[in-house]
Design an enzyme around this catalytic site. Structure first.
Site, PDB file in Angstrom:
ATOM      1  N   ARG A 129       1.683  -4.882   6.160  1.00 42.36           N
ATOM      2  CA  ARG A 129       0.971  -3.865   5.383  1.00 42.36           C
ATOM      3  C   ARG A 129       1.754  -2.563   5.464  1.00 42.36           C
ATOM      4  O   ARG A 129       2.075  -2.096   6.566  1.00 42.36           O
ATOM      5  CB  ARG A 129      -0.458  -3.649   5.885  1.00 42.36           C
ATOM      6  CG  ARG A 129      -1.183  -2.626   4.998  1.00 42.36           C
ATOM      7  CD  ARG A 129      -2.669  -2.585   5.215  1.00 42.36           C
ATOM      8  NE  ARG A 129      -3.282  -1.736   4.192  1.00 42.36           N
ATOM      9  CZ  ARG A 129      -4.537  -1.806   3.799  1.00 42.36           C
ATOM     10  NH1 ARG A 129      -5.329  -2.707   4.319  1.00 42.36           N
ATOM     11  NH2 ARG A 129      -5.005  -0.993   2.872  1.00 42.36           N
ATOM     12  N   ASP A 148       0.825  -1.209   0.000  1.00 37.59           N
ATOM     13  CA  ASP A 148       0.000   0.000   0.000  1.00 37.59           C
ATOM     14  C   ASP A 148       0.867   1.270   0.000  1.00 37.59           C
ATOM     15  O   ASP A 148       1.987   1.244   0.523  1.00 37.59           O
ATOM     16  CB  ASP A 148      -0.899  -0.031   1.247  1.00 37.59           C
ATOM     17  CG  ASP A 148      -2.135   0.819   1.077  1.00 37.59           C
ATOM     18  OD1 ASP A 148      -2.310   1.426   0.009  1.00 37.59           O
ATOM     19  OD2 ASP A 148      -2.927   0.884   2.033  1.00 37.59           O
ATOM     20  N   GLU A 187     -12.256  -5.063  -5.094  1.00 40.08           N
ATOM     21  CA  GLU A 187     -12.731  -3.678  -4.898  1.00 40.08           C
ATOM     22  C   GLU A 187     -11.978  -2.689  -5.792  1.00 40.08           C
ATOM     23  O   GLU A 187     -12.446  -1.576  -6.020  1.00 40.08           O
ATOM     24  CB  GLU A 187     -12.573  -3.261  -3.422  1.00 40.08           C
ATOM     25  CG  GLU A 187     -13.531  -3.948  -2.451  1.00 40.08           C
ATOM     26  CD  GLU A 187     -13.196  -5.416  -2.181  1.00 40.08           C
ATOM     27  OE1 GLU A 187     -11.997  -5.781  -2.246  1.00 40.08           O
ATOM     28  OE2 GLU A 187     -14.125  -6.204  -1.929  1.00 40.08           O
ATOM     29  N   ASN A 188     -10.814  -3.100  -6.290  1.00 39.94           N
ATOM     30  CA  ASN A 188     -10.016  -2.157  -7.101  1.00 39.94           C
ATOM     31  C   ASN A 188     -10.653  -1.825  -8.453  1.00 39.94           C
ATOM     32  O   ASN A 188     -10.241  -0.875  -9.126  1.00 39.94           O
ATOM     33  CB  ASN A 188      -8.588  -2.694  -7.330  1.00 39.94           C
ATOM     34  CG  ASN A 188      -7.704  -2.603  -6.108  1.00 39.94           C
ATOM     35  OD1 ASN A 188      -6.790  -3.398  -5.910  1.00 39.94           O
ATOM     36  ND2 ASN A 188      -7.963  -1.634  -5.243  1.00 39.94           N
TER      37      ASN A 188
HETATM   38  C1  FPP Z   1      -2.050   0.074  -3.281  1.00 40.13           C
HETATM   39  O1  FPP Z   1      -1.539   1.378  -3.344  1.00 40.13           O
HETATM   40  C2  FPP Z   1      -1.519  -0.716  -4.387  1.00 40.13           C
HETATM   41  C3  FPP Z   1      -2.256  -1.344  -5.342  1.00 40.13           C
HETATM   42  C4  FPP Z   1      -3.727  -1.318  -5.371  1.00 40.13           C
HETATM   43  C5  FPP Z   1      -1.613  -2.077  -6.456  1.00 40.13           C
HETATM   44  C6  FPP Z   1      -0.405  -2.871  -6.128  1.00 40.13           C
HETATM   45  C7  FPP Z   1       0.243  -3.230  -7.393  1.00 40.13           C
HETATM   46  C8  FPP Z   1       1.564  -3.177  -7.672  1.00 40.13           C
HETATM   47  C9  FPP Z   1       2.612  -2.872  -6.672  1.00 40.13           C
HETATM   48  C10 FPP Z   1       2.078  -3.398  -9.051  1.00 40.13           C
HETATM   49  C11 FPP Z   1       1.854  -4.683  -9.710  1.00 40.13           C
HETATM   50  C12 FPP Z   1       1.911  -5.922  -8.898  1.00 40.13           C
HETATM   51  C13 FPP Z   1       2.548  -7.067  -9.288  1.00 40.13           C
HETATM   52  C14 FPP Z   1       2.375  -8.324  -8.495  1.00 40.13           C
HETATM   53  C15 FPP Z   1       3.419  -7.112 -10.487  1.00 40.13           C
HETATM   54  P1  FPP Z   1      -2.529   2.589  -3.570  1.00 40.13           P
HETATM   55  O2  FPP Z   1      -2.627   2.876  -5.003  1.00 40.13           O
HETATM   56  O3  FPP Z   1      -3.843   2.299  -2.887  1.00 40.13           O
HETATM   57  O4  FPP Z   1      -1.770   3.741  -2.813  1.00 40.13           O
HETATM   58  P2  FPP Z   1      -2.402   4.948  -2.009  1.00 40.13           P
HETATM   59  O5  FPP Z   1      -3.132   4.334  -0.825  1.00 40.13           O
HETATM   60  O6  FPP Z   1      -1.213   5.742  -1.582  1.00 40.13           O
HETATM   61  O7  FPP Z   1      -3.318   5.674  -2.934  1.00 40.13           O
END
Ligand code: FPP
Length: 232
Positions: free
Chosen positions: A177, A15, A62-63
Site C-alpha cells: 500500500r 494510494d 466505497e469510491n
Molecule cells: C487512491 O488515491 C486511488 C484511487 C481511488 C484510484 C486508483 C486508480 C488509478 C491509479 C487509475 C486507474 C486504474 C487502472 C487499473 C487503469 P486517492 O485518490 O485516494 O489519493 P489521496 O489519498 O491522495 O486522495
C-alpha cells in the site's frame, strides 16, 4: 545459498494519487492519470522479478461517494487504459481478470472489461487482476448467498473460496500500500489472510521498479509461519 523467496501473488493498493497531484498544484485527476500511466511498467517489473499475478485496487465499492466528476474521470481513464492495454495483454499472453460487480459500471466500460477478459481468458503468462467496484465484505456475502442458492446448508472454507471473484487465483502473499496509509480498506480480506503487509510513504504515481524491489526484498526477509512455529 538458498533462493530468494518471491511472492506468487501481489496485491497493490494504489494510494496517494490525489495528494501527489495537489503537491504539484494540479487537479486530482492528474494524479489518477499518472497513476494509470505507470501501471504497465509496474506490471512488467513484477513479471521481470518473477511475480506473475498482480491484483490492483482500481475502484472500491466505497469510491462511489467521491464527487461525480472524479468518478467519471476514473472510469474514463480505465476505459482508455483497457482499450490500449488489450493489445499488450494479447502480445504478452497475459490474462486479465476483473474482481467486482461490473454490472453497475457504465455500459461501454463494462463491455470493454468483458472484451478484455474474454480475449485473454486462456492465457497462462500471468494474471493481471483489476478490483473494480470491489469490496471484500460484499464479495464474501455474495459468495455465501450463491452457496445458499445452490442449496448448501453447511459451508466450508473451500466452498467460499470457490465462489470468490478470485476462485482461480492463489491467496495474496504480499500487499503493497502506497502513500503512508496502513490499512486494508476492504481489499481482498479473505485472500490476504496470511499476506505480508508492506507500507511505503511513496505516493502511487511515484512508484517504480526500485520501489517494487524494496518491497520484494522486505518480503524475502520475512519468515512466514502460517500460525506454525519459526522455520529456521
Ligand atoms: C487512491 O488515491 C486511488 C484511487 C481511488 C484510484 C486508483 C486508480 C488509478 C491509479 C487509475 C486507474 C486504474 C487502472 C487499473 C487503469 P486517492 O485518490 O485516494 O489519493 P489521496 O489519498 O491522495 O486522495
Amino acid at each position: 545459498m538458498t533462493e530468494k523467496r518471491v511472492p506468487k501473488h501481489i496485491g497493490i493498493i494504489m494510494d496517494g494519487n490525489g495528494r501527489w497531484a495537489k503537491e504539484r498544484g494540479k487537479p486530482r485527476s492528474f494524479g489518477h492519470k499518472k497513476g494509470a500511466d505507470i501501471l504497465d511498467s509496474v506490471v512488467d517489473a513484477c513479471a521481470k522479478h518473477g511475480v506473475n499475478i498482480v491484483s490492483l485496487y482500481a475502484f472500491s465499492t466505497e469510491n462511489w461517494s467521491r464527487p461525480q466528476d472524479e468518478i467519471d474521470t476514473l472510469f474514463d481513464i480505465l476505459r482508455k487504459f483497457l482499450k490500449k492495454y488489450r493489445k499488450k495483454l494479447l502480445s504478452d499472453k497475459r490474462r486479465l481478470t476483473i474482481s467486482g460487480d461490473i454490472s453497475k459500471l457504465p455500459d461501454d466500460l463494462r463491455t470493454e472489461c468483458e472484451k478484455c477478459v474474454e480475449a485473454t481468458k486462456d492465457f497462462t503468462n500471468g494474471t493481471f487482476n483489476i478490483a473494480l467496484n470491489y469490496g471484500s465484505r460484499q464479495e464474501i456475502v455474495y459468495a455465501v448467498n450463491r452457496l445458499i442458492g445452490k442449496g448448501k446448508t453447511e459451508i466450508t472454507a473451500e466452498d467460499i473460496q470457490s465462489e470468490l471473484y478470485t476462485s482461480t487465483l492463489p491467496d495474496i502473499d504480499l500487499v503493497i500500500r502506497t502513500s503512508g496509509e496502513q490499512r486494508l480498506s476492504n481489499f481482498f480480506l479473505w485472500q490476504c489472510a496470511y499476506a505480508e503487509l508492506y507500507f511505503t510513504d511513496t505516493y502511487w504515481p511515484d512508484f517504480n521498479e526500485e520501489e517494487l524491489v524494496k518491497a520484494l526484498d522486505w518480503y524475502a526477509s520475512r519468515n512466514r509461519r502460517y500460525g506454525g512455529i519459526e522455520n529456521k
